[in-house]
Write an enzyme that holds these catalytic residues in place. Structure first.
Site, PDB file in Angstrom:
ATOM      1  N   HIS A  34      30.536  53.555  44.222  1.00  0.00           N
ATOM      2  CA  HIS A  34      31.629  53.266  45.160  1.00  0.00           C
ATOM      3  C   HIS A  34      31.291  53.986  46.472  1.00  0.00           C
ATOM      4  CE1 HIS A  34      35.744  53.764  46.780  1.00  0.00           C
ATOM      5  NE2 HIS A  34      36.126  52.804  45.961  1.00  0.00           N
ATOM      6  N   ASP A  65      31.347  60.866  39.285  1.00  0.00           N
ATOM      7  CA  ASP A  65      32.532  60.155  39.745  1.00  0.00           C
ATOM      8  C   ASP A  65      33.175  59.519  38.508  1.00  0.00           C
ATOM      9  OD1 ASP A  65      34.302  58.196  40.492  1.00  0.00           O
ATOM     10  OD2 ASP A  65      33.047  57.369  42.092  1.00  0.00           O
ATOM     11  N   GLN A 111      36.744  55.625  37.390  1.00  0.00           N
ATOM     12  CA  GLN A 111      36.972  54.470  36.504  1.00  0.00           C
ATOM     13  C   GLN A 111      36.783  54.837  35.036  1.00  0.00           C
ATOM     14  OE1 GLN A 111      38.194  51.590  37.439  1.00  0.00           O
ATOM     15  NE2 GLN A 111      37.993  51.837  39.651  1.00  0.00           N
ATOM     16  N   LYS A 155      44.719  55.823  38.949  1.00  0.00           N
ATOM     17  CA  LYS A 155      44.067  54.785  38.135  1.00  0.00           C
ATOM     18  C   LYS A 155      44.335  55.000  36.653  1.00  0.00           C
ATOM     19  CE  LYS A 155      40.322  54.322  41.476  1.00  0.00           C
ATOM     20  NZ  LYS A 155      40.605  53.050  42.150  1.00  0.00           N
ATOM     21  N   CYS A 202      34.519  48.079  47.670  1.00  0.00           N
ATOM     22  CA  CYS A 202      33.965  49.356  48.199  1.00  0.00           C
ATOM     23  C   CYS A 202      32.624  49.655  47.548  1.00  0.00           C
ATOM     24  CB  CYS A 202      34.928  50.520  47.993  1.00  0.00           C
ATOM     25  SG  CYS A 202      36.469  50.323  48.863  1.00  0.00           S
TER      26      CYS A 202
HETATM   27  N1  PLP Z   1      34.986  55.920  42.668  1.00  0.00           N
HETATM   28  C1  PLP Z   1      35.222  54.798  41.999  1.00  0.00           C
HETATM   29  C2  PLP Z   1      34.248  54.350  40.943  1.00  0.00           C
HETATM   30  C3  PLP Z   1      36.360  54.047  42.281  1.00  0.00           C
HETATM   31  O1  PLP Z   1      36.581  52.907  41.632  1.00  0.00           O
HETATM   32  C4  PLP Z   1      37.246  54.502  43.289  1.00  0.00           C
HETATM   33  C5  PLP Z   1      38.415  53.699  43.649  1.00  0.00           C
HETATM   34  O2  PLP Z   1      38.489  52.527  43.458  1.00  0.00           O
HETATM   35  C6  PLP Z   1      36.957  55.693  43.925  1.00  0.00           C
HETATM   36  C7  PLP Z   1      35.821  56.384  43.591  1.00  0.00           C
HETATM   37  C8  PLP Z   1      37.869  56.251  44.970  1.00  0.00           C
HETATM   38  O3  PLP Z   1      39.072  56.626  44.401  1.00  0.00           O
HETATM   39  P1  PLP Z   1      40.293  57.061  45.279  1.00  0.00           P
HETATM   40  O4  PLP Z   1      40.487  55.988  46.303  1.00  0.00           O
HETATM   41  O5  PLP Z   1      41.421  57.174  44.318  1.00  0.00           O
HETATM   42  O6  PLP Z   1      39.943  58.366  45.912  1.00  0.00           O
END
Ligand code: PLP
Length: 421
Positions: free
Chosen positions: A138, A215, A218, A241, A379
């Site tokens: 992401h 990260d 998900q 999430k 993203c």
């Molecule tokens: N990393 C992953 C794999 C994501 O799917 C997302 C959000 O969709 C993020 C990071 C960023 O999360 P947040 O917008 O809650 O900070």
């Protein structure tokens, strides 16, 4: 329609004791009517809905516990501090960390990753050092590394993936070298659903002397997270999430690293002494929580962890895996559906395109039928580039989703096919 037998919602529970209807009853929003249809919410990868257990916790907190934390000498401040710090203990248990001080409350994954890049990265990185980031990340696990690389003269290198959406492990091994300082990888890819072999990748990075930042945005909604078993150095996740409120998440960091790292932001709460001659900083975790924290949503985060434990994270994963198998089986009936992400290990994400219908048009048609999915680049522009598409459609599952909702999605896809075909 072909003759492939579609399962009915009642069969959902075969071999899995989850009572999905009872769970759905805990999410009032699922009864909403959207464009004259009952909502079928399949956009959980973007943000999940909130159960009553979480919203009632927030109401109770504001009705009976709220004041600022760590500061007051009065009863309400004690109650708020107790609720906030108790949420930290819950979060610690949620990722199986050794010590509560290893849990820092942040706004979400994005802030957690930026914190590590800014604090650890700024402290450690030297010109010529390398940061490995996988192709399926992401943007929030790419851009913070590019920003810190620019400032430190270090280099971001991409770990490639194959066409199934799996990290190519041989390439990863070849990229690791004595200049590698940081490996930043996602546990589950939001645009493909791939579940990466984090434990193994951490071991390989450690052998090369690098730290690993995971990260888990998900992963947290679907997988039992165990930072001790993974042996990762940092792990970030977002509450929203995984059934918790927006604006709250956690960053886990190994105690000895966090203790050595400089502050990320300055302000109240994070100091020991302040004078114009210079300031000293509080111990972890407070050193990384400048200013009044998001107390209520941290408390809500604790309630969301409890909600997931009450159902059972393995049970949630099993249910979502059944939905994933089902959606793939349904999609196999159509030659004009192209699927992105065919990794051996996948979480509840189904990304696809439909020949002749742009993903955005598809998303709009589905919305008119009450079916909420995500369309766009998710993203994850490097993933779109890999597959040479501008956008995909993505259905992503949560514990409350049903076969019936998937059937409705395919009915709506049929409608779009007729409309644009
Ligand atoms: N990393 C992953 C794999 C994501 O799917 C997302 C959000 O969709 C993020 C990071 C960023 O999360 P947040 O917008 O809650 O900070």
């Amino acid at each position: 329609m072909s003759e492939v037998a579609l399962k009915t919602p009642t069969e959902t529970q075969s071999g899995n004791l989850l009572d999905v209807q009872e769970i759905r009853a805990q999410f009032p929003i699922l009864g909403e009517i959207v464009h004259e249809n009952t909502l079928a919410y399949l956009d959980n990868g973007a943000s999940s809905q909130k159960p009553i257990a979480v919203t009632e916790t927030l109401e109770r907190y504001y009705a009976t516990q709220h004041a600022n934390v760590h500061r007051g000498v009065h009863e309400l401040s004690d109650r708020a501090t107790e609720a906030y710090e108790s949420a930290r203990k819950t979060a610690c248990k949620f990722v199986n960390a050794n010590r509560t001080e290893e849990i820092i409350f942040v706004r979400g994954t994005t802030e957690g990753l930026n914190l590590v890049a800014e604090s650890y990265g700024r402290w450690k990185l030297q010109p010529g050092d390398e940061i490995l980031v996988s192709e399926m990340e992401h943007h929030s696990n790419i851009v913070p590394w590019q920003l810190i690389a620019e400032r430190t003269g270090s280099i971001v290198r991409m770990i490639p993936m194959n066409d199934n959406g799996e990290i190519i492990q041989e390439d990863y091994l070849n990229l690791l070298n004595d200049k590698t300082q940081i490996v930043a990888i996602t546990y589950v890819a939001n645009s493909l659903g791939t579940v990466n072999p984090i434990k193994e990748m951490v071991r390989m990075a450690h052998d090369a002397g690098a730290v690993v930042v995971v990260d888990a945005a998900q992963a947290a909604p679907h997988i039992s997270i165990d930072v001790v078993d993974l042996d990762c150095d940092f792990l970030a996740l977002s509450g929203h999430k995984m059934y918790a409120p927006t604006g709250i998440g956690i960053l886990y960091g190994k105690g000895e690293l966090l203790e050595a790292m400089p502050p990320y932001q300055g302000g109240g709460e994070m100091i020991r002494r302040v004078s114009f001659e210079g300031s000293t900083y509080a111990d972890i975790p407070h050193r990384f929580e400048a200013g009044t924290p998001n107390i209520a949503d941290a408390v809500g985060f604790g309630a969301a962890c409890q909600f997931m434990w009450d159902i059972g994270i393995d049970e949630i994963a099993t249910h979502e895996k059944e939905l994933l198998d089902y959606v793939h089986k349904c999609a196999d009936r159509y030659e004009d559906i192209r699927i992105y992400g065919n990794a051996k290990h996948k979480a509840g994400v189904f990304a696809f395109t439909l020949d002749k219908v742009h993903a955005h048009d598809l998303g709009t048609v589905l919305d008119r039928q009450g079916v909420a999915i995500r369309v766009g680049h998710h993203c994850a522009m490097p993933v779109m580039k890999h597959f040479n598409v501008a956008a995909t459609a993505r259905a992503s599952f949560a514990v409350y989703n049903t076969y019936d909702e998937i059937d409705r999605m395919f009915e709506a896809i049929n409608f779009a096919r007729e409309l644009f075909g």
